[in-house]
Design a protein around this motif. Sequence first.
Motif, PDB file in Angstrom:
ATOM      1  N   ALA A  87       0.898  -1.415   0.059  1.00 26.92           N
ATOM      2  CA  ALA A  87      -0.120  -0.195  -0.049  1.00 26.92           C
ATOM      3  C   ALA A  87       0.930   1.326  -0.079  1.00 26.92           C
ATOM      4  O   ALA A  87       0.361   2.317  -0.121  1.00 26.92           O
ATOM      5  CB  ALA A  87      -0.959  -0.030   1.187  1.00 26.92           C
ATOM      6  N   SER A  88       2.191   1.135   0.285  1.00 32.75           N
ATOM      7  CA  SER A  88       3.082   2.330   0.108  1.00 32.75           C
ATOM      8  C   SER A  88       3.133   2.977  -1.156  1.00 32.75           C
ATOM      9  O   SER A  88       2.961   2.305  -2.146  1.00 32.75           O
ATOM     10  CB  SER A  88       4.402   2.032   0.812  1.00 32.75           C
ATOM     11  N   PHE A  89       3.797   4.211  -1.186  1.00 31.24           N
ATOM     12  CA  PHE A  89       4.159   4.689  -2.356  1.00 31.24           C
ATOM     13  C   PHE A  89       5.721   4.656  -2.655  1.00 31.24           C
ATOM     14  O   PHE A  89       6.337   5.521  -3.103  1.00 31.24           O
ATOM     15  CB  PHE A  89       3.435   6.364  -2.292  1.00 31.24           C
ATOM     16  N   ALA A  90       6.292   3.389  -2.076  1.00 32.25           N
ATOM     17  CA  ALA A  90       7.947   3.694  -2.331  1.00 32.25           C
ATOM     18  C   ALA A  90       8.081   3.183  -3.467  1.00 32.25           C
ATOM     19  O   ALA A  90       7.352   2.650  -4.462  1.00 32.25           O
ATOM     20  CB  ALA A  90       8.200   2.422  -1.413  1.00 32.25           C
ATOM     21  N   PRO A  91       9.355   3.295  -3.961  1.00 35.00           N
ATOM     22  CA  PRO A  91       9.668   3.352  -5.434  1.00 35.00           C
ATOM     23  C   PRO A  91       9.813   1.678  -5.386  1.00 35.00           C
ATOM     24  O   PRO A  91       9.809   1.174  -4.534  1.00 35.00           O
ATOM     25  CB  PRO A  91      11.213   3.705  -5.436  1.00 35.00           C
ATOM     26  N   ASP A  92       9.624   1.349  -6.719  1.00 36.43           N
ATOM     27  CA  ASP A  92       9.306  -0.221  -7.058  1.00 36.43           C
ATOM     28  C   ASP A  92      10.605  -0.968  -6.288  1.00 36.43           C
ATOM     29  O   ASP A  92      10.527  -1.976  -5.790  1.00 36.43           O
ATOM     30  CB  ASP A  92       9.165  -0.396  -8.520  1.00 36.43           C
ATOM     31  N   THR A  93      11.861  -0.504  -6.476  1.00 36.26           N
ATOM     32  CA  THR A  93      13.077  -1.213  -5.973  1.00 36.26           C
ATOM     33  C   THR A  93      12.724  -1.213  -4.598  1.00 36.26           C
ATOM     34  O   THR A  93      13.377  -2.514  -4.061  1.00 36.26           O
ATOM     35  CB  THR A  93      14.430  -0.450  -6.470  1.00 36.26           C
ATOM     36  N   VAL A  94      12.596  -0.241  -3.714  1.00 39.92           N
ATOM     37  CA  VAL A  94      12.491  -0.448  -2.402  1.00 39.92           C
ATOM     38  C   VAL A  94      11.344  -1.384  -1.978  1.00 39.92           C
ATOM     39  O   VAL A  94      11.648  -2.245  -1.200  1.00 39.92           O
ATOM     40  CB  VAL A  94      12.152   1.036  -1.716  1.00 39.92           C
ATOM     41  N   LYS A  95      10.150  -1.349  -2.550  1.00 35.58           N
ATOM     42  CA  LYS A  95       9.186  -2.339  -2.418  1.00 35.58           C
ATOM     43  C   LYS A  95       9.809  -3.622  -2.542  1.00 35.58           C
ATOM     44  O   LYS A  95       9.421  -4.529  -1.613  1.00 35.58           O
ATOM     45  CB  LYS A  95       7.863  -2.175  -3.148  1.00 35.58           C
ATOM     46  N   ALA A  96      10.377  -3.885  -3.640  1.00 35.15           N
ATOM     47  CA  ALA A  96      10.838  -5.110  -3.802  1.00 35.15           C
ATOM     48  C   ALA A  96      11.819  -5.633  -2.873  1.00 35.15           C
ATOM     49  O   ALA A  96      11.682  -6.805  -2.347  1.00 35.15           O
ATOM     50  CB  ALA A  96      11.487  -5.359  -5.298  1.00 35.15           C
ATOM     51  N   ASP A  97      12.605  -4.810  -2.527  1.00 38.00           N
ATOM     52  CA  ASP A  97      13.625  -5.195  -1.437  1.00 38.00           C
ATOM     53  C   ASP A  97      13.079  -5.586  -0.011  1.00 38.00           C
ATOM     54  O   ASP A  97      13.493  -6.360   0.726  1.00 38.00           O
ATOM     55  CB  ASP A  97      14.677  -4.026  -1.272  1.00 38.00           C
ATOM     56  N   VAL A  98      12.048  -4.663   0.280  1.00 36.71           N
ATOM     57  CA  VAL A  98      11.575  -4.826   1.641  1.00 36.71           C
ATOM     58  C   VAL A  98      10.745  -6.089   1.694  1.00 36.71           C
ATOM     59  O   VAL A  98      10.819  -6.705   2.612  1.00 36.71           O
ATOM     60  CB  VAL A  98      10.814  -3.609   1.994  1.00 36.71           C
ATOM     61  N   LEU A  99      10.042  -6.435   0.612  1.00 35.20           N
ATOM     62  CA  LEU A  99       9.080  -7.581   0.376  1.00 35.20           C
ATOM     63  C   LEU A  99      10.253  -8.754   0.632  1.00 35.20           C
ATOM     64  O   LEU A  99       9.716  -9.885   1.253  1.00 35.20           O
ATOM     65  CB  LEU A  99       8.461  -7.652  -0.918  1.00 35.20           C
ATOM     66  N   HIS A 100      11.270  -8.484  -0.117  1.00 35.09           N
ATOM     67  CA  HIS A 100      12.257  -9.816  -0.102  1.00 35.09           C
ATOM     68  C   HIS A 100      12.875 -10.082   1.293  1.00 35.09           C
ATOM     69  O   HIS A 100      13.011 -11.142   1.583  1.00 35.09           O
ATOM     70  CB  HIS A 100      13.488  -9.537  -1.306  1.00 35.09           C
ATOM     71  N   GLU A 101      13.219  -8.996   1.979  1.00 38.76           N
ATOM     72  CA  GLU A 101      13.653  -9.137   3.203  1.00 38.76           C
ATOM     73  C   GLU A 101      12.611  -9.856   4.106  1.00 38.76           C
ATOM     74  O   GLU A 101      12.821 -10.565   4.995  1.00 38.76           O
ATOM     75  CB  GLU A 101      13.737  -7.767   3.829  1.00 38.76           C
ATOM     76  N   ILE A 102      11.190  -9.467   4.050  1.00 39.61           N
ATOM     77  CA  ILE A 102      10.181 -10.033   4.778  1.00 39.61           C
ATOM     78  C   ILE A 102       9.941 -11.680   4.456  1.00 39.61           C
ATOM     79  O   ILE A 102      10.125 -12.583   5.351  1.00 39.61           O
ATOM     80  CB  ILE A 102       8.837  -9.313   4.616  1.00 39.61           C
ATOM     81  N   ASP A 103      10.046 -12.042   3.362  1.00 37.54           N
ATOM     82  CA  ASP A 103       9.953 -13.220   2.688  1.00 37.54           C
ATOM     83  C   ASP A 103      11.311 -14.188   3.378  1.00 37.54           C
ATOM     84  O   ASP A 103      11.266 -15.289   3.853  1.00 37.54           O
ATOM     85  CB  ASP A 103       9.949 -13.564   1.150  1.00 37.54           C
TER      86      ASP A 103
END
Length: 341
Positions: A317-333
Amino acid sequence: MISSITDFIAGLPKAELHVHHVGSASPRIVAELAARHPTAGVPADVEKLAEYFTFSDFAHFIQVYLSVVDLIRDADDVRTLTYEVARDMTAQNIRYAELTITPYSSVNRGIPAEAFLEAIEDARLAAESELGIVLRWCFDIPGEAGLPSAEETARIATTLTPEGLISFGLGGPEIGVPRGQFAPYFDQARAIGLHSVPHAGETTGPETIWDSIRLLGAERIGHGTSATRDPELLRYLAEHQIALEVSPTSNLATRAVGSLAEHPLPDLVKAGVLVTINSDDPPMFSTDLNREYGIAADLLGLDEAGIGALAKNAVTASFAPDTVKADVLHEIDTYLADCAH
């Protein structure tokens, strides 16, 4: 080895979407600023601040909040506050945050807008390089200050546009502050590509949320807890994936809900609404994002996987840059996979 849900949450990489700049000042920082500026009337003693931050109702909360705003007197205060807030977030494993900032409050107290923006941007860049946290800004209108504050906030946002600015909001009291009057200013902000994220439906009913969607083009809603009173609104929020920024302890502290047991979070989730968990003004409410996740886990009966999914909601739901979203989602996984072994 994760020994408890509390430990699991503490280690979980997270994003936060609804957290206020001044409202995130830790007791240590508030006490330091109060000592610098004693005329503000805020206690300079960390222990006395706990009593000072006990609110009788939402109006009292606004009164106390504005007294803390008055502690931010110059650009050095702004820079110190911003960087220290980032440091506190990093300690909770927050990787990305959209910090709600009210430039009008500081500019109206004599800090030049350019100096204010330079201070927050300097802190943002330093926090990213030194602490590893990515910050973005939501500039919000303080609703209690009326249309002059809206005009000045829109001017700062659209003409001085700092690099970290991504969204435009509306905070302060909801009662007696109709959303529609701010539509022209949201139109200006949206015209330059800023996202619309007004507060609505915490201390007022569903109609305030509808007004925020229809008149202000809301893409996310700050709080939005009264949506459960309107089944049509719940369906609309779920269908259009308009996320709610829910802050359980804040809702309790401001008397928007009578008890955590009565909190509408489970009903929102059951209706399919995209819900994110946030801390709002954490030190003022004696909380932090980790504690809010713990409360949400209890209310929703979540296990580690469910908590991880909730954390992903905030990134999505954030407005983060796509690269940041991908990085944080990867960290969570990665974290979830490690904890499962």
